[in-house]
Design an enzyme around this catalytic site. Structure first.
Site, PDB file in Angstrom:
ATOM      1  N   THR A 268       0.818  -1.215   0.000  1.00 23.24           N
ATOM      2  CA  THR A 268       0.000   0.000   0.000  1.00 23.24           C
ATOM      3  C   THR A 268       0.851   1.263   0.000  1.00 23.24           C
ATOM      4  O   THR A 268       0.414   2.309  -0.499  1.00 23.24           O
ATOM      5  CB  THR A 268      -0.946   0.007   1.217  1.00 23.24           C
TER       6      THR A 268
ATOM      7  N   TYR B  92     -12.977  -1.203   2.855  1.00 22.15           N
ATOM      8  CA  TYR B  92     -14.243  -0.538   2.514  1.00 22.15           C
ATOM      9  C   TYR B  92     -15.458  -1.442   2.672  1.00 22.15           C
ATOM     10  O   TYR B  92     -16.465  -1.033   3.274  1.00 22.15           O
ATOM     11  CB  TYR B  92     -14.219   0.050   1.088  1.00 22.15           C
TER      12      TYR B  92
ATOM     13  N   TYR C 116      -2.445  -9.580   5.715  1.00 22.55           N
ATOM     14  CA  TYR C 116      -2.086  -8.240   6.193  1.00 22.55           C
ATOM     15  C   TYR C 116      -3.283  -7.594   6.879  1.00 22.55           C
ATOM     16  O   TYR C 116      -4.312  -7.361   6.249  1.00 22.55           O
ATOM     17  CB  TYR C 116      -1.604  -7.419   4.988  1.00 22.55           C
TER      18      TYR C 116
ATOM     19  N   ARG D  71      -6.544   1.396   7.724  1.00 24.27           N
ATOM     20  CA  ARG D  71      -6.796   1.596   6.296  1.00 24.27           C
ATOM     21  C   ARG D  71      -8.013   0.824   5.800  1.00 24.27           C
ATOM     22  O   ARG D  71      -8.660   1.232   4.834  1.00 24.27           O
ATOM     23  CB  ARG D  71      -5.569   1.188   5.467  1.00 24.27           C
TER      24      ARG D  71
ATOM     25  N   LYS E 244       1.175  -9.934   8.551  1.00 19.72           N
ATOM     26  CA  LYS E 244       1.697  -8.595   8.814  1.00 19.72           C
ATOM     27  C   LYS E 244       0.650  -7.915   9.685  1.00 19.72           C
ATOM     28  O   LYS E 244      -0.449  -7.588   9.224  1.00 19.72           O
ATOM     29  CB  LYS E 244       1.921  -7.822   7.514  1.00 19.72           C
TER      30      LYS E 244
ATOM     31  N   ILE F 112       7.606  -5.659   8.276  1.00 16.45           N
ATOM     32  CA  ILE F 112       7.559  -5.068   6.934  1.00 16.45           C
ATOM     33  C   ILE F 112       7.369  -3.586   7.167  1.00 16.45           C
ATOM     34  O   ILE F 112       6.319  -3.148   7.629  1.00 16.45           O
ATOM     35  CB  ILE F 112       6.448  -5.682   6.073  1.00 16.45           C
TER      36      ILE F 112
END
Length: 293
Positions: free
Chosen positions: A46, A109, A135, A140, A164, A206
């Protein structure tokens, strides 16, 4: 997946003033990360501003990193989204021979239930010819992949090899660490608590800041893995102000300003993101100069 232990960095996509991809700058970032001791590179995470890249531009980014890396470090490819069918199709058609794993973000979303998240990653696991890193980044995606779902996926699918974890919640991470399969890796997705997660049993990170200060950050993680706690925390506190600064006005605007201050790449980002303001740019520049002295 020993190659995922340590520090991976989620590479930015540098742009020129006309917002085209600056492939030369991307190569410089790859070289800088390798020289700084990073263990692996993550392409099209991202932080790469994926949402504003066309499919053709994504191919340019992949080719540039693969060519510049030239087999020196393991590569991970970001393959994620909120349309499960589209991801499955990409996994079935894309050449993944240059990569050791994919990194796939929890759907954003749509706000699926925990069962929806499980079924999403089940489909990805069954379609992926290479290992999968799941992840979790609620800031987000607007949904938190809870430890129960992570552990269920880790136990049910052999090719889901790592998470992650970027909820920013060390207690949540510790719940996964306590009950995970022995060969399942927990990687921090939050730079500020990466060291505490490693000391709690995590396998690495990461990182975003790691590509800006690869020597110091990757050494901090290695010291943490070696349980050299005092030495590791010296580097944590050396870098902590910079971690706050790069996220203060959004990612990747902050880390791109670090590269601008280092003279490696310019700080342009694509709308709806904007560059950091003059005040933050000056503070980042001052930090870079201080660390270099």
């Amino acid at each position: 997946m020993q190659a995922l232990i340590g520090t991976g960095v989620a590479l930015v996509t540098p742009f020129k003033e006309d917002f085209s991809i600056d492939t030369e700058a991307l190569c410089r970032i790859v070289e800088y990360s390798i020289a700084g001791g990073i263990e692996y590179l993550v392409v099209l995470g991202t932080t790469a501003e994926n949402a504003t890249l066309s499919e053709a531009e994504k191919e340019v980014v992949i080719k540039t990193v693969v060519d510049c890396n030239n087999g020196r470090l393991p590569l991970v490819l970001g393959v994620g989204g909120n349309d499960t069918r589209k991801i499955v199709e990409e996994l079935r058609t894309r050449d993944l021979s240059a990569f050791i794993a994919i990194l796939s973000v929890s759907p954003f979303y749509n706000k699926p239930t925990q069962e929806g998240i499980y079924q999403h990653f089940k489909a990805i696991s069954e379609a992926s010819p290479i290992p999968v890193i799941i992840y979790n980044v609620p800031g987000r995606t607007s949904s938190n992949m809870l430890p129960k779902a992570v552990l269920r996926l880790a136990n049910d699918f052999k090719n889901i090899v790592a998470v992650k974890e970027a909820a920013g919640d060390i207690v949540q991470a510790m719940q996964i660490l306590k009950d995970k399969p022995s060969d399942f890796l927990v990687l921090s997705g939050d730079d500020m608590i990466a060291l505490p997660m490693v000391l709690a049993g995590g396998s690495g990170v990461i990182s975003v800041i790691g590509q800006g200060f690869p020597k110091e950050f990757s050494e901090m993680i290695r010291l943490g893995l070696d349980r050299k706690v005092e030495e590791a925390y010296k580097l944590q506190y050396l870098l902590s102000d910079s971690i706050d600064m790069i996220f203060e006005q959004g990612n990747p605007a902050g880390i791109k300003q670090v590269f601008d201050s280092l003279g490696i790449a310019e700080s342009f980002v694509r709308l709806p993101l904007v560059q950091v303001d003059e005040s933050l740019a000056q503070r980042i520049d001052d930090f870079v100069k201080k660390l270099s002295n």
